[in-house]
Design an enzyme around this catalytic site. Structure first.
Site, PDB file in Angstrom:
ATOM      1  N   GLU A 108      -0.726  14.347 -55.233  1.00 43.20           N
ATOM      2  CA  GLU A 108      -2.058  14.896 -55.563  1.00 43.20           C
ATOM      3  C   GLU A 108      -3.017  13.993 -56.570  1.00 43.20           C
ATOM      4  O   GLU A 108      -2.454  13.934 -57.143  1.00 43.20           O
ATOM      5  CB  GLU A 108      -1.668  16.398 -56.420  1.00 43.20           C
ATOM      6  CG  GLU A 108      -2.410  17.184 -56.758  1.00 43.20           C
ATOM      7  CD  GLU A 108      -1.896  18.590 -57.469  1.00 43.20           C
ATOM      8  OE1 GLU A 108      -3.105  19.000 -58.061  1.00 43.20           O
ATOM      9  OE2 GLU A 108      -0.652  19.135 -57.063  1.00 43.20           O
TER      10      GLU A 108
ATOM     11  N   SER B 275       9.446  17.281 -57.543  1.00 42.57           N
ATOM     12  CA  SER B 275       8.040  16.301 -57.455  1.00 42.57           C
ATOM     13  C   SER B 275       6.917  16.035 -56.865  1.00 42.57           C
ATOM     14  O   SER B 275       7.345  15.205 -56.498  1.00 42.57           O
ATOM     15  CB  SER B 275       8.283  16.097 -59.195  1.00 42.57           C
ATOM     16  OG  SER B 275       9.197  16.688 -60.277  1.00 42.57           O
TER      17      SER B 275
END
Length: 254
Positions: free
Chosen positions: A75, A37
């Protein structure tokens, strides 16, 4: 100091008093982080970042983010509050940082403002997760996204996504499963949960590649992705089957 704390500190140092809030989304709020993830972060500012701020932010994120068993990819999406509140589509992102663009950043490319349909999904996850890292609760700075725009955002990136099928197979398959799930249920699910939903609705012959992608996501880091030649031969038929389902849902009245 962990990666999220370092990211928040970097955003504070970069945006200063123009930073309204920083919020976590993605897997962290949809069921928990898996080994592969990303750490997904949305920062909301009062004004657009200047070029010096953009360079500073990218430089700092290159040091914080990574693709190893010890360092997760980070991100970061920066958005100016007035660009998304009141809501309109397509929304504009002020800056986007992601590991898939690392080579561009290292060559000196500085991300600039531009349309980013995915912000519809990001903002929905932020509002649902309600996890401020700093600043007020997200509902105080973000407007809700209509379901019709969730659909538009979900399908907008499919052509670009398919271009990465051979190089980033696991992520593409799981993202397509999430798009199908979102269109069918109106919910944005974690990638493994979306895969579970899709597997329950797929013919048996199209399940093995998605089962493998899900297992890789739950047990392996990015650099550990492996596919047998038999599974590789089943990837494109699986994708065609999922795209058929997505296109059928797109044609239905909202």
């Amino acid at each position: 100091m962990d990666q999220l704390e370092r990211t928040v500190e970097l955003l504070r140092d970069t945006a200063g008093p123009e930073l309204l809030g920083v919020y976590v989304h993605g897997s962290a709020v949809l069921g928990g982080l898996a080994p592969a993830s990303d750490l997904d972060v949305l920062a909301v500012t009062r004004r657009s970042l200047g070029d010096c701020q953009r360079r500073s932010l990218v430089k700092g994120l290159l040091e914080i983010s990574g693709l190893t068993s010890e360092v997760r990819p980070v991100e970061v999406t920066v958005v100016v509050e007035s660009e998304v509140r009141p809501w309109r589509f397509p929304p504009t992102a002020d800056l986007l940082y992601g590991e898939w663009l690392r080579a561009d950043y290292e060559r000196g490319r500085i991300p600039q403002p531009g349309p980013l349909p995915d912000l519809a999904l990001v903002i929905t996850m932020v509002l649902t997760g309600d996890r401020p890292l700093t600043g007020p609760r997200p509902a105080e700075v973000l407007a809700p996204v209509p379901h019709s725009d969730l659909v538009r955002a979900s399908v907008a990136g499919i052509p670009e996504l398919l271009e990465e099928l051979d190089e980033d197979t696991r992520n593409v398959l799981l993202t397509l499963a999430r798009i199908w799930t979102t269109l069918a249920t109106g919910e944005i699910k974690a990638k493994d949960a979306a895969a579970d939903w899709a597997l329950a609705h797929l013919p048996h012959r199209h399940r093995p590649v998605l089962e493998h992608a899900r297992n890789l996501y739950l047990t392996c880091h990015y650099q550990d992705e492996t596919w047998s030649s038999e599974l590789r031969s089943q990837v494109r038929p699986h994708v065609e089957a999922v795209l058929t389902q997505i296109n059928d849902l797109r044609r239905r009245p909202q």
